[in-house]
Scaffold this motif. Sequence first.
Motif, PDB file in Angstrom:
ATOM      1  N   TYR A   1       0.861  -1.189   0.000  1.00  0.00           N
ATOM      2  CA  TYR A   1       0.000   0.000   0.000  1.00  0.00           C
ATOM      3  C   TYR A   1       0.895   1.235   0.000  1.00  0.00           C
ATOM      4  O   TYR A   1       1.887   1.292   0.735  1.00  0.00           O
ATOM      5  N   CYS A   2       0.543   2.218  -0.809  1.00  0.00           N
ATOM      6  CA  CYS A   2       1.351   3.440  -0.880  1.00  0.00           C
ATOM      7  C   CYS A   2       0.453   4.666  -0.770  1.00  0.00           C
ATOM      8  O   CYS A   2      -0.575   4.743  -1.444  1.00  0.00           O
TER       9      CYS A   2
ATOM     10  N   TYR B   1      -3.226  -3.255   9.860  1.00  0.00           N
ATOM     11  CA  TYR B   1      -2.969  -4.364   8.919  1.00  0.00           C
ATOM     12  C   TYR B   1      -1.520  -4.837   9.057  1.00  0.00           C
ATOM     13  O   TYR B   1      -0.659  -4.453   8.255  1.00  0.00           O
ATOM     14  N   PRO B   2      -1.239  -5.692  10.036  1.00  0.00           N
ATOM     15  CA  PRO B   2       0.144  -6.183  10.177  1.00  0.00           C
ATOM     16  C   PRO B   2       0.606  -6.925   8.923  1.00  0.00           C
ATOM     17  O   PRO B   2       1.805  -6.997   8.655  1.00  0.00           O
ATOM     18  N   GLN B   3      -0.343  -7.463   8.147  1.00  0.00           N
ATOM     19  CA  GLN B   3       0.026  -8.221   6.942  1.00  0.00           C
ATOM     20  C   GLN B   3       0.309  -7.305   5.749  1.00  0.00           C
ATOM     21  O   GLN B   3       0.725  -7.770   4.688  1.00  0.00           O
ATOM     22  N   GLY B   4       0.083  -5.994   5.908  1.00  0.00           N
ATOM     23  CA  GLY B   4       0.326  -5.048   4.810  1.00  0.00           C
ATOM     24  C   GLY B   4       1.701  -4.422   4.937  1.00  0.00           C
ATOM     25  O   GLY B   4       2.253  -4.304   6.039  1.00  0.00           O
ATOM     26  N   GLU B   5       2.256  -4.029   3.787  1.00  0.00           N
ATOM     27  CA  GLU B   5       3.542  -3.327   3.789  1.00  0.00           C
ATOM     28  C   GLU B   5       3.254  -1.922   3.275  1.00  0.00           C
ATOM     29  O   GLU B   5       2.799  -1.772   2.134  1.00  0.00           O
ATOM     30  N   PHE B   6       3.495  -0.926   4.113  1.00  0.00           N
ATOM     31  CA  PHE B   6       3.045   0.431   3.789  1.00  0.00           C
ATOM     32  C   PHE B   6       4.214   1.347   3.435  1.00  0.00           C
ATOM     33  O   PHE B   6       5.265   1.311   4.093  1.00  0.00           O
ATOM     34  N   TYR B   7       4.000   2.165   2.414  1.00  0.00           N
ATOM     35  CA  TYR B   7       4.984   3.159   1.982  1.00  0.00           C
ATOM     36  C   TYR B   7       4.244   4.489   1.853  1.00  0.00           C
ATOM     37  O   TYR B   7       3.077   4.508   1.440  1.00  0.00           O
ATOM     38  N   ALA B   8       4.936   5.591   2.174  1.00  0.00           N
ATOM     39  CA  ALA B   8       4.276   6.883   2.015  1.00  0.00           C
ATOM     40  C   ALA B   8       5.318   7.966   1.826  1.00  0.00           C
ATOM     41  O   ALA B   8       6.428   7.876   2.369  1.00  0.00           O
ATOM     42  N   THR B   9       4.948   8.975   1.054  1.00  0.00           N
ATOM     43  CA  THR B   9       5.852  10.108   0.890  1.00  0.00           C
ATOM     44  C   THR B   9       5.111  11.427   1.017  1.00  0.00           C
ATOM     45  O   THR B   9       3.901  11.510   0.747  1.00  0.00           O
TER      46      THR B   9
ATOM     47  N   ASN C   1       6.232  -2.188   9.585  1.00  0.00           N
ATOM     48  CA  ASN C   1       5.727  -2.414   8.224  1.00  0.00           C
ATOM     49  C   ASN C   1       5.384  -1.105   7.520  1.00  0.00           C
ATOM     50  O   ASN C   1       4.486  -1.051   6.680  1.00  0.00           O
ATOM     51  N   VAL C   2       6.080  -0.007   7.899  1.00  0.00           N
ATOM     52  CA  VAL C   2       5.814   1.266   7.226  1.00  0.00           C
ATOM     53  C   VAL C   2       7.131   1.997   6.972  1.00  0.00           C
ATOM     54  O   VAL C   2       8.033   1.996   7.816  1.00  0.00           O
ATOM     55  N   THR C   3       7.246   2.593   5.773  1.00  0.00           N
ATOM     56  CA  THR C   3       8.454   3.335   5.399  1.00  0.00           C
ATOM     57  C   THR C   3       8.035   4.702   4.872  1.00  0.00           C
ATOM     58  O   THR C   3       7.312   4.786   3.874  1.00  0.00           O
ATOM     59  N   PHE C   4       8.463   5.744   5.575  1.00  0.00           N
ATOM     60  CA  PHE C   4       8.135   7.102   5.126  1.00  0.00           C
ATOM     61  C   PHE C   4       9.329   7.716   4.406  1.00  0.00           C
ATOM     62  O   PHE C   4      10.481   7.421   4.739  1.00  0.00           O
TER      63      PHE C   4
END
Length: 498
Positions: free
Chosen positions: A46-47, A64-72, A93-96
Amino acid sequence: MNWQDGYVTEIPYTQGFYHHLSPANLDLCLLTKQVKSPRLDQRFTYCELACGQGLTTNVLAAAYPQGEFYATDFNPTHVAQAQDLAQATGLTNVTFSDQSFQEYLETDLPPFDFISLHGIYSWISGENRRVIQAFLKQKLKVGGVVYVSYNTLPGWAVMAPIQKLMQFQRERSTGTVVERLKTTLEFVELLKTNQGIYLQHPWLQSRLEQLKSQDVSYLVHELFNQHWHPLYVDEVMTEMATAKLNYVGSAHLVDHVDAFNLTPTAINHLTTLSDPVLRELVRDFYLNTQFRRDVYVRGAVTLSGEAQVSRLQNMQFILTVLPNLVKLEHQTGAGQVQLQASLYQPVVEHLASGAVTVGELVVRLAPQGITLQQIGQTLIVLTGLGYAHPVVGNGAQRERFNRVIIERAETAGELQFLASPLIGNGVKVSHLELLLLLAEQRQQPAVEFVWQILSRRGLQLTHEGKVLDTPEANRKFLKEQAANFQHQGRPLLQQLGI
Ligand SMILES: C[S@@+](CC[C@H](N)C(=O)[O-])C[C@H]1O[C@@H](n2cnc3c(N)ncnc32)[C@H](O)[C@@H]1O
């Protein structure tokens, strides 16, 4: 060109959580339109583009522990806040990132199942919109889902000249951005005496009053950007087509029910329009739509009627508010709408005691002559109005995330959402409720504990619009609130896995 690219950076945007962006909400939207969506019970990506201070992405990552999240978001002040919360809550599981859309496009990222953009697409240049289209084309998986919200025409048509004038004045006024906002609002208000535009469009007066009562950060980001381009729905459809995306429907679920939103005349007219793009455009004229939250997919797999029914029957729903807070009367584009009590009340009663599958509801309500189709539509409306929600998780808690949000309520009050992995969404919780949860967390007597925090911070409670100005009045009110919360709010949160 500087990195701000005409976008406001002097003050941060508000810390908001937007439930429409949740995979569960997007999934239900696709299901109602008979379109297959990515599975949520296994790993997905998810982004979020332009994530602001990242509260939405952080809450979703917790849910959502099963989701991999990205955001900018290119504003490092925003991203610092987002990263701080992710680190403090132990989310892995999140990368900003603080990259611009162009830089993010050039970054090595995994292909995404979901990409969302909230409150950005109509506040940037055409050039930046093209960068976003390229991003969607390059980074979204086949079968992936896009959420895009934007200011819409014709709804903003009358306000556009006022925004133009504010923008013009903003460039010529001095002081901080907040001072300039105040000056420009006063300036456009002066025009009221000249009558012209306000005489032609009396609605502008109330719109201006409404604007003046809104949060300053919101107003600055809404009206002070160099680029401000409300769009017609067909324009966005054309732009999304360059990324091979097809329009599916609105992420605001009540939009799916015409009878809830439109007059019979409008519905009759719209049914005569065979071109789906024209129909959507004309619908916006009937509703004078100001803001759209649209869902697109890249390669729609149509579900058969049976597959749709089978998925719906297996879905569980749960109530997200106390049953007595479910209002049956609503003001919509169709006027005052009264939801059918003989349908809504029994559904609400059955959901109130915990999660129920739609199949089970059908069995329970069959003796009352209520059909699957009626139940389906009732659940769409209840979910769209924020009264109910599909269950997507097994309730395994991300305790640390919510514990940290609750801890932060002691010194600040702006984070007012907790994560519910059970429904895969954020749940609104007031500052006072967070403080009561903090008392529970620290095993302290609620009333005295909360009052000590409030008085230390110079805060007083308000009741029926009046500030309670004595310690006795605050304590008395707190006692009532704590008792209510213990009997009603707390069990509801527990039911939602919080
Ligand atoms: C109105 S805010 C919306 C933030 C968030 N989506 C929300 O709804 O709370 C728009 C955000 O877009 C960011 N932004 C604007 N132009 C950008 C660009 N070219 N690249 C990355 N972020 C951008 C701004 O810093 C701002 O935080």
